[in-house]
Design a protein around this motif. Structure first.
Motif, PDB file in Angstrom:
ATOM      1  N   GLU A  45       0.844  -1.200   0.000  1.00 37.95           N
ATOM      2  CA  GLU A  45       0.000   0.000   0.000  1.00 37.95           C
ATOM      3  C   GLU A  45       0.873   1.242   0.000  1.00 37.95           C
ATOM      4  O   GLU A  45       1.781   1.370   0.818  1.00 37.95           O
ATOM      5  N   LYS A  46       0.552   2.159  -0.884  1.00 36.26           N
ATOM      6  CA  LYS A  46       1.416   3.350  -0.948  1.00 36.26           C
ATOM      7  C   LYS A  46       1.107   4.349   0.154  1.00 36.26           C
ATOM      8  O   LYS A  46       1.946   5.183   0.485  1.00 36.26           O
ATOM      9  N   THR A 217       3.437  -0.797   3.994  1.00 38.53           N
ATOM     10  CA  THR A 217       2.793   0.503   3.756  1.00 38.53           C
ATOM     11  C   THR A 217       3.846   1.475   3.243  1.00 38.53           C
ATOM     12  O   THR A 217       5.038   1.176   3.243  1.00 38.53           O
ATOM     13  N   LEU A 218       3.398   2.637   2.824  1.00 41.10           N
ATOM     14  CA  LEU A 218       4.286   3.674   2.240  1.00 41.10           C
ATOM     15  C   LEU A 218       5.177   3.076   1.154  1.00 41.10           C
ATOM     16  O   LEU A 218       6.346   3.423   1.013  1.00 41.10           O
ATOM     17  N   THR A 219       4.605   2.146   0.403  1.00 40.73           N
ATOM     18  CA  THR A 219       5.335   1.447  -0.661  1.00 40.73           C
ATOM     19  C   THR A 219       4.499   1.460  -1.943  1.00 40.73           C
ATOM     20  O   THR A 219       3.362   0.997  -1.950  1.00 40.73           O
ATOM     21  N   SER A 220       5.086   1.983  -2.991  1.00 40.86           N
ATOM     22  CA  SER A 220       4.361   2.060  -4.278  1.00 40.86           C
ATOM     23  C   SER A 220       4.825   0.972  -5.229  1.00 40.86           C
ATOM     24  O   SER A 220       6.043   0.764  -5.367  1.00 40.86           O
ATOM     25  N   THR A 238       8.924  -2.292  -6.433  1.00 36.70           N
ATOM     26  CA  THR A 238       8.344  -1.291  -5.525  1.00 36.70           C
ATOM     27  C   THR A 238       9.386  -0.227  -5.175  1.00 36.70           C
ATOM     28  O   THR A 238      10.590  -0.470  -5.263  1.00 36.70           O
ATOM     29  N   ALA A 241       7.059   5.043  -0.973  1.00 42.63           N
ATOM     30  CA  ALA A 241       6.126   6.062  -1.448  1.00 42.63           C
ATOM     31  C   ALA A 241       6.119   7.241  -0.504  1.00 42.63           C
ATOM     32  O   ALA A 241       5.068   7.752  -0.174  1.00 42.63           O
ATOM     33  N   SER A 245       8.836  11.591  -2.802  1.00 46.14           N
ATOM     34  CA  SER A 245       9.380  10.410  -3.472  1.00 46.14           C
ATOM     35  C   SER A 245      10.625  10.740  -4.290  1.00 46.14           C
ATOM     36  O   SER A 245      11.409   9.861  -4.623  1.00 46.14           O
ATOM     37  N   CYS A 265      -6.079  -1.588  -6.743  1.00 46.19           N
ATOM     38  CA  CYS A 265      -5.634  -0.184  -6.664  1.00 46.19           C
ATOM     39  C   CYS A 265      -6.772   0.819  -6.788  1.00 46.19           C
ATOM     40  O   CYS A 265      -6.523   2.008  -7.015  1.00 46.19           O
TER      41      CYS A 265
END
Ligand SMILES: Cc1cc2nc3c(=O)[nH]c(=O)nc-3n(C[C@H](O)[C@H](O)[C@H](O)COP(=O)(O)OP(=O)(O)OC[C@H]3O[C@@H](n4cnc5c(N)ncnc54)[C@H](O)[C@@H]3O)c2cc1C
Length: 500
Positions: A45-46, A217-220, A238, A241, A245, A265
């Protein structure tokens, strides 16, 4: 008694890796469904926390808010809402919905009757099949009609502090709604509220407790390609995020192999489709609802839907109550909930519909203050047409808003779940939160059908919602985390509480 997974089954289920990209309602429900069965699941999850996408406030147990959709969609939403209530019981706000047809509307209240009768009959069938489906009260009471004299008589009663029976929810309504603005009879239907903050709390708590679920988390996700190593499965790239960035370096890039990928998404699903050249027709719609506080609020309020034709100045007005005099409002007009050019479609070259930059800015939390005020004030006035005293309500916070995807070409589609593309690639395409569970069920079935997982235990639970960890989250811990999430996201804590 619920069966527990044995170590052996757990190991078998763990052999293959599933990635779920996007931890909204859909992605986190899919991750929970799989991880509860011991399937190795990575949820990427970004954003900073789970279930933080567009809002939801209504369960849609029967889809009666939507006069324009098919009866079949309403029946599907009824079934899905019942299933959702059983798994996410603590996120349900139990209070009825009043469906009122204004005198300005060309339709008649009794036009709603054939569908309501179909829904009541189907609810009875579902309860006959399985008594645990009786989560919306007795099927015979699924809806009731009230004529004007009955509502006026209810309006003479003292305001109850707590609801002991359904009519207690109608006293404040009967006292404060200008009954001359409405046609009779009124419909009162057992469509409950759904708390986004409580659902978010349940998902965050349960996923943390499931060893088979790995959350990033905080990962795109910035790229997906077929796995070069095995010829089966996918390689996902990945990046952190962080909101800055630009600060990330090549060293921050991670490439990981997965056997199966779920694209969850939300309105950005087209971006993942484009990464693997998967064609998909879809729409994206930007909408907003407005958060108000009514200091003079008296008594208990049901949800109230004043029907109206979508997109016209008399578009539906919706009043969703929370404890403490807080209300979430929708007004289905271009000046309130809907936006000019807010509905966009994909094209031949890209599966991702493109919203204009000013919508994306809003999604990134840059609502100009004047616009928040302007639209909230318009929404208050829209409701005050029917509840004159509501004009004293004021803006309580930034709006609850976002963009949602609608698969296909019908902007009125409300019951949608999943589509499959290349081997090992599924897309969650829900329009309503209550469809998330059906999406998870279909993905579990596909994992088994395509041999990605062979766990006998998972096979056994294909037709049963096995959520022992999720359903054990208790009321107090959910309330505490839901309030925290509301504060972190700059909304009133009241939105995280339920009426029980
Ligand atoms: C104003 C409004 C009112 C609504 N009211 C209701 C209601 O009352 N009841 C109801 O049932 N529904 C309602 N909806 C619809 C509901 O909000 C959506 O259908 C639902 O939130 C969609 O959930 P989702 O999980 O598919 O998508 P999302 O919640 O959008 O989740 C997608 C997630 O994917 C993440 N993501 C995207 N791209 C990437 C990437 N590349 N890498 C990593 N993560 C990524 C995003 O950060 C996001 O968290 C409403 C919608 C709006 C706009």
């Amino acid at each position: 008694m619920t069966q527990t997974l044995t170590g052996e089954n757990l190991r078998a289920a763990k052999a293959k890796k599933v990635a779920v990209v996007g931890a909204g309602v859909a992605g986190s429900t899919i991750a929970l469904r799989l991880a509860e069965l011991g399937i190795d699941t990575t949820l990427i999850e970004k954003g900073p926390s789970l279930v933080n996408g567009p809002p939801f406030c209504h369960l849609h147990a029967g889809g009666n808010l939507y006069r324009e959709i098919s009866d079949q969609q309403c029946l599907t939403l009824l079934q899905q809402s019942i299933d959702t209530t059983k798994v996410y019981a603590q996120s349900i706000n139990v209070r009825p919905t009043v469906l009122a047809v204004p005198t300005s509307d060309p339709s008649e209240p009794l036009d709603l009757l054939p569908r309501l009768e179909k829904l009541r009959a189907q609810y009875q069938v579902l309860v006959d099949q399985d008594a645990s489906n009786e989560v919306l009260g007795k099927p015979a009471d699924y809806f009731r009609l009230y004529n004007r004299a009955e509502i006026e008589a209810i309006g003479q009663r003292p305001l109850p502090e707590q609801a002991q029976c359904d009519e207690d929810w109608l006293v404040a309504f009967a006292k404060q709604v200008n009954l001359n603005t409405l046609k009779f009879p009124l419909v009162v239907v057992q469509e409950y509220g759904l708390s986004a903050f409580r659902w978010a709390a349940i998902a965050n708590l349960a996923i943390e407790r499931l060893p088979s679920c790995h959350v990033q988390t905080l990962t795109s996700v910035v790229d997906i390609s077929p796995s070069a190593a095995t010829g089966n499965g996918w390689q996902i790239t990945t990046k952190p995020a962080s909101y800055n960035s630009a600060a990330s370096t090549d060293q921050d890039v991670q490439v990981t192999e997965y056997d199966y990928v779920v694209n969850a998404c939300g309105f950005k699903s087209g971006e993942l489709d484009d990464m693997i050249d998967a064609k998909r027709q879809r729409m994206v719609e930007f909408k907003a609802s407005f958060v108000t506080h009514w200091p003079e609020c008296q008594g208990l309020w049901p949800e109230v839907v004043f029907h109206g034709q979508r997109g016209t100045p008399q578009g539906m007005a919706q009043l969703t109550p929370y404890p403490g005099g807080y209300f979430q409002l929708h007004g289905m007009t271009q000046a309130i909930t809907l936006f000019e050019d807010g509905l966009v479609t994909s094209c031949e070259q890209s599966a991702q519909p493109r919203l204009a930059p000013h919508f994306i800015k809003k999604i990134d939390n840059q609502w100009p203050d004047h616009l928040v005020k302007e639209r909230t004030v318009s929404n208050i006035a829209h409701i005050a047409q029917f509840i004159p005293d509501f004009k004293s309500a004021n803006t309580a916070s930034q709006p609850l808003f976002g963009a949602q995807q609608i698969p296909g070409e019908d902007p009125d589609l409300r019951a949608a779940d999943v589509s499959f593309d290349q081997q090992g690639y599924a897309r969650a395409e829900i329009v309503k939160a209550s469809s998330a569970l059906a999406t998870a069920d279909a993905i579990l079935k596909d994992l088994l059908d395509t041999g990605v997982i062979t766990s006998e235990q998972a096979q056994h639970y294909l037709n049963e919602h096995y959520f022992p960890v999720t359903t054990q989250c208790n009321h107090d811990e959910i309330t505490e985390l839901a309030e925290q999430l509301a504060r972190d996201r700059n909304y009133p804590e009241a939105l995280a509480r339920n009426f029980s």
